[in-house]
Design a protein around this motif. Structure first.
Motif, PDB file in Angstrom:
ATOM      1  N   ARG A 213      54.069  48.127 151.512  1.00  0.00           N
ATOM      2  CA  ARG A 213      53.547  46.798 151.859  1.00  0.00           C
ATOM      3  C   ARG A 213      53.043  46.818 153.299  1.00  0.00           C
ATOM      4  NH1 ARG A 213      55.154  42.910 148.148  1.00  0.00           N
ATOM      5  NH2 ARG A 213      56.549  43.770 146.541  1.00  0.00           N
ATOM      6  N   LYS A 214      52.016  46.014 153.526  1.00  0.00           N
ATOM      7  CA  LYS A 214      51.476  45.904 154.874  1.00  0.00           C
ATOM      8  C   LYS A 214      51.079  44.462 155.133  1.00  0.00           C
ATOM      9  CE  LYS A 214      49.897  47.037 158.909  1.00  0.00           C
ATOM     10  NZ  LYS A 214      50.821  47.442 160.000  1.00  0.00           N
ATOM     11  N   SER A 215      51.584  43.926 156.230  1.00  0.00           N
ATOM     12  CA  SER A 215      51.263  42.561 156.627  1.00  0.00           C
ATOM     13  C   SER A 215      50.750  42.546 158.047  1.00  0.00           C
ATOM     14  CB  SER A 215      52.499  41.661 156.513  1.00  0.00           C
ATOM     15  OG  SER A 215      52.976  41.598 155.184  1.00  0.00           O
ATOM     16  N   TYR A 216      49.805  41.657 158.300  1.00  0.00           N
ATOM     17  CA  TYR A 216      49.365  41.357 159.647  1.00  0.00           C
ATOM     18  C   TYR A 216      49.764  39.906 159.917  1.00  0.00           C
ATOM     19  CZ  TYR A 216      46.560  45.598 159.243  1.00  0.00           C
ATOM     20  OH  TYR A 216      46.155  46.905 159.062  1.00  0.00           O
ATOM     21  N   GLY A 217      50.895  39.735 160.592  1.00  0.00           N
ATOM     22  CA  GLY A 217      51.436  38.390 160.752  1.00  0.00           C
ATOM     23  C   GLY A 217      51.884  37.852 159.408  1.00  0.00           C
ATOM     24  N   SER A 218      51.361  36.697 159.028  1.00  0.00           N
ATOM     25  CA  SER A 218      51.731  36.087 157.749  1.00  0.00           C
ATOM     26  C   SER A 218      50.828  36.522 156.600  1.00  0.00           C
ATOM     27  CB  SER A 218      51.680  34.559 157.871  1.00  0.00           C
ATOM     28  OG  SER A 218      50.363  34.132 158.210  1.00  0.00           O
ATOM     29  N   VAL A 219      49.829  37.348 156.916  1.00  0.00           N
ATOM     30  CA  VAL A 219      48.865  37.782 155.891  1.00  0.00           C
ATOM     31  C   VAL A 219      49.267  39.151 155.352  1.00  0.00           C
ATOM     32  CG1 VAL A 219      46.457  38.304 155.389  1.00  0.00           C
ATOM     33  CG2 VAL A 219      47.034  36.481 157.010  1.00  0.00           C
ATOM     34  N   GLU A 220      49.583  39.216 154.065  1.00  0.00           N
ATOM     35  CA  GLU A 220      49.942  40.483 153.430  1.00  0.00           C
ATOM     36  C   GLU A 220      48.707  41.078 152.768  1.00  0.00           C
ATOM     37  OE1 GLU A 220      53.818  42.101 151.115  1.00  0.00           O
ATOM     38  OE2 GLU A 220      52.747  40.500 150.072  1.00  0.00           O
ATOM     39  N   VAL A 221      48.365  42.316 153.141  1.00  0.00           N
ATOM     40  CA  VAL A 221      47.155  42.941 152.604  1.00  0.00           C
ATOM     41  C   VAL A 221      47.459  44.018 151.573  1.00  0.00           C
ATOM     42  CG1 VAL A 221      45.790  42.414 154.659  1.00  0.00           C
ATOM     43  CG2 VAL A 221      47.020  44.574 154.538  1.00  0.00           C
ATOM     44  N   LEU A 222      48.684  44.538 151.562  1.00  0.00           N
ATOM     45  CA  LEU A 222      49.122  45.460 150.513  1.00  0.00           C
ATOM     46  C   LEU A 222      50.406  44.901 149.902  1.00  0.00           C
ATOM     47  CD1 LEU A 222      48.550  49.009 152.073  1.00  0.00           C
ATOM     48  CD2 LEU A 222      47.301  47.993 150.154  1.00  0.00           C
ATOM     49  N   HIS A 223      50.401  44.754 148.589  1.00  0.00           N
ATOM     50  CA  HIS A 223      51.460  44.010 147.911  1.00  0.00           C
ATOM     51  C   HIS A 223      52.332  44.917 147.047  1.00  0.00           C
ATOM     52  CE1 HIS A 223      49.133  40.460 149.139  1.00  0.00           C
ATOM     53  NE2 HIS A 223      48.063  41.052 148.610  1.00  0.00           N
TER      54      HIS A 223
ATOM     55  N   GLY B 134      44.732  44.406 147.346  1.00  0.00           N
ATOM     56  CA  GLY B 134      46.011  44.925 147.795  1.00  0.00           C
ATOM     57  C   GLY B 134      46.958  45.358 146.704  1.00  0.00           C
ATOM     58  N   VAL B 135      46.471  45.406 145.458  1.00  0.00           N
ATOM     59  CA  VAL B 135      47.291  45.893 144.345  1.00  0.00           C
ATOM     60  C   VAL B 135      46.485  46.913 143.549  1.00  0.00           C
ATOM     61  CG1 VAL B 135      48.590  43.733 144.162  1.00  0.00           C
ATOM     62  CG2 VAL B 135      46.537  44.060 142.767  1.00  0.00           C
ATOM     63  N   ILE B 136      47.193  47.728 142.765  1.00  0.00           N
ATOM     64  CA  ILE B 136      46.525  48.722 141.919  1.00  0.00           C
ATOM     65  C   ILE B 136      46.117  48.067 140.611  1.00  0.00           C
ATOM     66  CG2 ILE B 136      46.823  50.874 140.636  1.00  0.00           C
ATOM     67  CD1 ILE B 136      48.738  51.811 142.795  1.00  0.00           C
ATOM     68  N   GLU B 137      44.813  48.094 140.317  1.00  0.00           N
ATOM     69  CA  GLU B 137      44.315  47.583 139.040  1.00  0.00           C
ATOM     70  C   GLU B 137      44.540  48.598 137.921  1.00  0.00           C
ATOM     71  OE1 GLU B 137      42.533  44.889 137.821  1.00  0.00           O
ATOM     72  OE2 GLU B 137      42.568  43.654 139.644  1.00  0.00           O
ATOM     73  N   GLN B 138      44.269  49.876 138.224  1.00  0.00           N
ATOM     74  CA  GLN B 138      44.420  50.930 137.221  1.00  0.00           C
ATOM     75  C   GLN B 138      44.347  52.280 137.931  1.00  0.00           C
ATOM     76  OE1 GLN B 138      41.622  50.691 133.981  1.00  0.00           O
ATOM     77  NE2 GLN B 138      42.494  52.399 132.855  1.00  0.00           N
ATOM     78  N   GLU B 139      45.019  53.271 137.402  1.00  0.00           N
ATOM     79  CA  GLU B 139      44.895  54.636 137.907  1.00  0.00           C
ATOM     80  C   GLU B 139      44.894  55.594 136.732  1.00  0.00           C
ATOM     81  OE1 GLU B 139      48.455  56.569 139.661  1.00  0.00           O
ATOM     82  OE2 GLU B 139      49.295  54.545 139.686  1.00  0.00           O
TER      83      GLU B 139
ATOM     84  N   ASP C 225      51.557  51.087 161.057  1.00  0.00           N
ATOM     85  CA  ASP C 225      52.963  50.941 160.700  1.00  0.00           C
ATOM     86  C   ASP C 225      53.082  50.384 159.289  1.00  0.00           C
ATOM     87  OD1 ASP C 225      53.792  51.821 163.203  1.00  0.00           O
ATOM     88  OD2 ASP C 225      53.768  49.789 164.046  1.00  0.00           O
ATOM     89  N   ILE C 226      54.142  50.775 158.595  1.00  0.00           N
ATOM     90  CA  ILE C 226      54.405  50.272 157.265  1.00  0.00           C
ATOM     91  C   ILE C 226      55.345  49.072 157.367  1.00  0.00           C
ATOM     92  CG2 ILE C 226      56.260  51.977 156.931  1.00  0.00           C
ATOM     93  CD1 ILE C 226      55.508  51.965 153.930  1.00  0.00           C
ATOM     94  N   THR C 227      54.977  47.970 156.705  1.00  0.00           N
ATOM     95  CA  THR C 227      55.786  46.757 156.770  1.00  0.00           C
ATOM     96  C   THR C 227      56.991  46.830 155.838  1.00  0.00           C
ATOM     97  OG1 THR C 227      53.793  45.489 157.293  1.00  0.00           O
ATOM     98  CG2 THR C 227      55.720  44.246 156.580  1.00  0.00           C
ATOM     99  N   GLY C 228      56.789  47.419 154.677  1.00  0.00           N
ATOM    100  CA  GLY C 228      57.871  47.550 153.705  1.00  0.00           C
ATOM    101  C   GLY C 228      57.628  48.712 152.785  1.00  0.00           C
ATOM    102  N   GLY C 229      58.704  49.238 152.162  1.00  0.00           N
ATOM    103  CA  GLY C 229      58.590  50.367 151.265  1.00  0.00           C
ATOM    104  C   GLY C 229      58.767  51.686 151.987  1.00  0.00           C
TER     105      GLY C 229
END
Length: 357
Positions: A10-20, A210-215, A54-58
């Motif tokens: 997960r990655k956030s910039y302040g209150s905005v999360e760009v990777l979920h 910010g999410v994986i649709e398909q791989e 930096d990584i916010t989570g995970g």
């Protein structure tokens, strides 16, 4: 080992999360492309793997180590940037060997590695030139050579071909693929260009918002898109879409009342659907869906036809040449297994643009 395991990143910039919460497992020696439209988070994810964000989570694992708090220089990775990032006052030999000199690698070892990388990339005759004396493609080779000499566990490519013209991009795609086949180093490649992703990678990861649709393998995504977004993003020219009501499981009724017989019913029993057909999967037939031709674009080996089908613009790709002319009515059909059925929804805008995330 050059394995890369991303766990709920997960990655956030302040209150905005760009990777979920992105999770990807990349095997040793695999070539994986991260692809998606502007702002989907693919470059952010690559920079997190490199340690530049930096990584916010995970967690991010490279080999058997969690590298969340490991400095970029200690991650055993090498990154190739979009802008080459070469030192203008140093020649090719010095640029390629700079990181090794910083690590105090013996001079003889540096010379050996630089010479071998130059041989692989066809740069032997350019080693004494400065970057300003090189073409765009040659500069990109130098940037790749600088990564090769480090002999890393993982290569990271961040939109490396974006600054090149179309013809050179095709040439460099081939060279990057050949390089990977020779070195077999784990490679993670970020691009907004789905053609690059399809032609280069063993596996493609499509990101959206910010999410994986398909791989999966490139042709698996092409043949069996899991969502309307993937269907619209993968393929050039893009897939055609027609939305309407499904009647008796065999007939699509469009908004203007036009009825299109479907060769295949809807397996999930949906009442309103979007039907997708790739341009090259349409066939010109005597009986089929009537469409009025508006534009014919011959290229020699194939012809692209733009037509209107019940108010919808559709594109048809015909191999070879055709006598069809603008204003004529043609009839289109497609094999049942080449017609894709999705839940009814607006077709996403997935124009190929450079990533800003």
């Amino acid at each position: 080992m050059g394995t890369v395991n991303i766990r709920d990143a997960r990655k956030s910039y302040g209150s905005v999360e760009v990777l979920h919460g992105v999770s990807i497992d990349i095997e040793d020696g695999e070539f994986v492309a991260l692809v998606g439209p502007s702002g989907c988070g693919k470059s952010t994810l690559l920079r997190m793997i490199a340690g530049l964000e930096d990584i916010t989570g995970g967690e991010i694992h490279i080999g058997d180590r969690v590298v969340n708090d490991v400095a970029p220089k200690d991650r055993d990775i090498a990154m190739v940037f979009q802008n080459y990032a070469l030192y203008p006052h140093k020649n090719v030999r010095e640029n390629m060997g700079f990181a090794l000199r910083q690590r105090r690698v013996p001079r003889a070892d540096i010379e050996q590695r630089v010479t071998e990388a130059a041989r692989i990339l066809g740069l032997e005759h350019l080693l004494d030139r400065k970057p300003r004396q090189l073409s765009g493609g040659q500069r990109q080779r130098v940037a790749m050579g600088r990564a090769i000499v480090r002999d890393p566990n993982v290569f990271l490519f961040d939109e490396p071909l974006s600054n090149l013209d179309a013809k050179l991009r095709v040439q460099m795609r081939s060279e990057i693929k050949e390089l990977h086949q020779r070195l077999k180093t784990t490679t993670i490649y970020v691009t907004h260009d789905q053609i690059e992703a399809m032609t280069l990678a063993d596996r493609v990861v499509v990101l959206n918002g910010g999410v994986i649709e398909q791989e999966g393998p490139p042709l698996e995504l092409y043949d069996n898109p899991a969502s309307l977004f993937v269907a619209a993003f993968i393929g050039s020219p893009p897939m055609n879409f027609l939305e309407g009501d499904l009647v008796d499981n065999t007939c699509l009724v469009l908004s203007d009342g036009t009825r299109l017989e479907l060769p295949a019913g809807d397996p999930k029993g949906r009442s309103r659907i979007t039907v997708g057909v790739r341009p090259e999967h349409f066939e010109l037939s005597e009986n089929g869906w009537p469409a009025t031709v508006s534009v014919v674009e011959p290229t020699g080996s194939e012809t692209q036809i733009t037509a209107r089908l019940a108010g919808n613009v559709v594109r048809v790709l015909v191999r070879g040449r055709t006598a069809v002319r603008p204003g004529e009515t043609i009839h289109l059909s497609a094999a049942p297994d080449l017609i894709h059925i999705f839940d009814a929804a607006p077709v996403p805008e997935v124009a190929e643009m450079e990533d800003v995330a």
